[in-house]
Write a protein that holds these residues in place. Sequence first.
Motif, short mmCIF file in Angstrom:
data_model
loop_
_atom_site.label_atom_id
_atom_site.label_comp_id
_atom_site.label_asym_id
_atom_site.label_seq_id
_atom_site.Cartn_x
_atom_site.Cartn_y
_atom_site.Cartn_z
N TYR A 151 -13.71 -3.97 10.05
CA TYR A 151 -12.43 -4.32 10.64
C TYR A 151 -11.85 -2.99 11.13
CZ TYR A 151 -12.57 -8.85 8.16
OH TYR A 151 -12.90 -10.10 7.68
N PHE A 192 4.38 -0.55 8.39
CA PHE A 192 4.75 0.66 7.64
C PHE A 192 6.25 0.85 7.59
CE2 PHE A 192 0.95 3.08 6.61
CZ PHE A 192 -0.01 2.45 7.39
N GLY A 193 6.71 1.44 6.49
CA GLY A 193 8.07 1.92 6.40
C GLY A 193 8.19 3.27 7.09
N SER A 194 9.39 3.80 7.12
CA SER A 194 9.64 5.08 7.78
C SER A 194 9.26 6.27 6.92
CB SER A 194 11.11 5.19 8.18
OG SER A 194 11.45 4.18 9.11
N GLY A 243 -4.20 -9.44 1.58
CA GLY A 243 -5.01 -8.24 1.45
C GLY A 243 -6.41 -8.36 2.01
N GLN A 244 -6.69 -9.49 2.71
CA GLN A 244 -8.07 -9.69 3.15
C GLN A 244 -8.49 -8.74 4.26
OE1 GLN A 244 -6.08 -12.02 2.24
NE2 GLN A 244 -7.14 -13.55 1.04
N GLY A 245 -7.55 -8.05 4.83
CA GLY A 245 -7.91 -7.01 5.78
C GLY A 245 -7.80 -7.39 7.23
N ILE A 246 -7.63 -8.68 7.54
CA ILE A 246 -7.57 -9.05 8.95
C ILE A 246 -6.16 -8.87 9.50
CG2 ILE A 246 -9.45 -10.68 8.71
CD1 ILE A 246 -7.40 -12.94 8.81
N TYR A 247 -5.21 -8.68 8.62
CA TYR A 247 -3.84 -8.51 9.05
C TYR A 247 -3.50 -7.03 9.14
CZ TYR A 247 -3.56 -13.40 7.74
OH TYR A 247 -3.78 -14.74 7.63
N GLY A 248 -2.79 -6.67 10.18
CA GLY A 248 -2.35 -5.29 10.29
C GLY A 248 -1.27 -5.01 9.27
N TYR A 249 -1.04 -3.74 9.04
CA TYR A 249 -0.02 -3.29 8.12
C TYR A 249 1.28 -3.03 8.87
CZ TYR A 249 -3.92 -1.96 4.96
OH TYR A 249 -5.03 -1.93 4.17
N TYR A 269 -3.40 2.69 15.23
CA TYR A 269 -1.97 2.81 15.01
C TYR A 269 -1.47 4.02 15.78
CZ TYR A 269 -2.03 -0.59 11.24
OH TYR A 269 -2.16 -1.75 10.51
N PHE A 316 -5.02 7.55 1.36
CA PHE A 316 -4.75 6.35 0.56
C PHE A 316 -4.43 6.74 -0.87
CE2 PHE A 316 -5.01 2.30 -1.31
CZ PHE A 316 -5.89 2.35 -2.38
N TYR A 332 0.85 -1.19 0.00
CA TYR A 332 0.00 0.00 0.00
C TYR A 332 0.88 1.25 0.00
CZ TYR A 332 -2.84 -3.64 2.24
OH TYR A 332 -3.47 -4.82 2.55
N ILE A 376 -11.48 -7.58 14.80
CA ILE A 376 -11.94 -8.27 13.60
C ILE A 376 -13.30 -8.91 13.89
CG2 ILE A 376 -11.45 -10.05 11.88
CD1 ILE A 376 -9.58 -7.62 11.79
N TYR A 385 0.50 5.38 0.95
CA TYR A 385 -0.29 6.44 1.55
C TYR A 385 0.53 7.73 1.54
CZ TYR A 385 -3.61 3.05 3.56
OH TYR A 385 -4.56 2.08 3.73
N LEU A 403 4.23 7.24 2.57
CA LEU A 403 4.41 6.04 3.38
C LEU A 403 4.03 4.80 2.58
CD1 LEU A 403 2.80 7.32 6.68
CD2 LEU A 403 5.20 6.84 6.33
N TYR A 406 -3.04 0.46 -3.99
CA TYR A 406 -2.97 -0.81 -3.27
C TYR A 406 -2.73 -1.92 -4.27
CZ TYR A 406 -5.62 -4.90 -1.33
OH TYR A 406 -6.05 -6.15 -0.95
N ARG A 449 -11.89 -0.84 7.71
CA ARG A 449 -12.13 -1.45 6.41
C ARG A 449 -13.35 -2.32 6.54
NH1 ARG A 449 -9.62 -6.15 2.90
NH2 ARG A 449 -11.69 -6.89 3.38
N PHE A 494 -8.85 -0.74 13.42
CA PHE A 494 -7.46 -0.76 13.84
C PHE A 494 -7.11 0.57 14.52
CE2 PHE A 494 -5.87 -4.43 11.36
CZ PHE A 494 -6.93 -4.62 10.50
#
Lengths: 115, 114
Positions: free
Chosen positions: B32, A106-108, A98-104, B36, A45, A33, B51, A35, A91, A48, B94, B34
């Motif tokens: 969903y 991020f890079g710096s 990509g199903q959305g249940i996983y957190g992202y 941060y 956003f 992603y 979730i 941003y 960012l 993606y 989301r 979150f």
Amino acid sequence: GAGVSQSPSNKVTEKGKDVELRCDPISGHTALYWYRQSLGQGLEFLIYFQGNSAPDKSGLPSDRFSAERTGGSVSTLTIQRTQQEDSAVYLCASSLQGQGIYGYTFGSGTRLTVV
Amino acid sequence: AQSVAQPEDQVNVAEGNPLTVKCTYSVSGNPYLFWYVQYPNRGLQFLLKYITGDNLVKGSYGFEAEFNKSQTSFHLKKPSALVSDSALYFCAVREEQAGTALIFGKGTTLSVSS
């Protein structure tokens, strides 16, 4: 690598020039992603990528912005004919799927300043 | 359309007091959700997520958040604030069935005074 890597960390460019921002996601993360973070605007956003599917480009603010992801890994965000309003922190994030249940993760970020 | 709102630009709290950072959302289906956190000069870090299941979710650094479907809210809480909690906090949402990226709020700056 262990985290999401972005380069360069800082970029100053003259108005009208093109810039390329790079993102190297976590190995094995299929979703990537982009941003943009501007002062007072939160995270906006941009685009993606999920595996081999067509990218969701719905957040790109103009046709001066484009992005690609080669080999399902590294991604490059290109801004053509930069304008002062493009100044922001860009960012990149990746997630396991990509199903959305996983957190992202991020890079710096890349801080872009257009002068 | 999906959206998320953080009604407060800044929250000020004294160290040792409880803190709440508010978040409301709008989605068509199941959300969903979150939180941060972004510490000064550092990248965004995942705090916690909802979730499915228990409405009260616990995350990193002693933070928790309560999912309230009737009020469409997901407020971030901590029983006792630390000065080191001072940072920029983002809520994100989301829709379960949407194949889209997370939508983030504008962020809330938390300032904890000693």
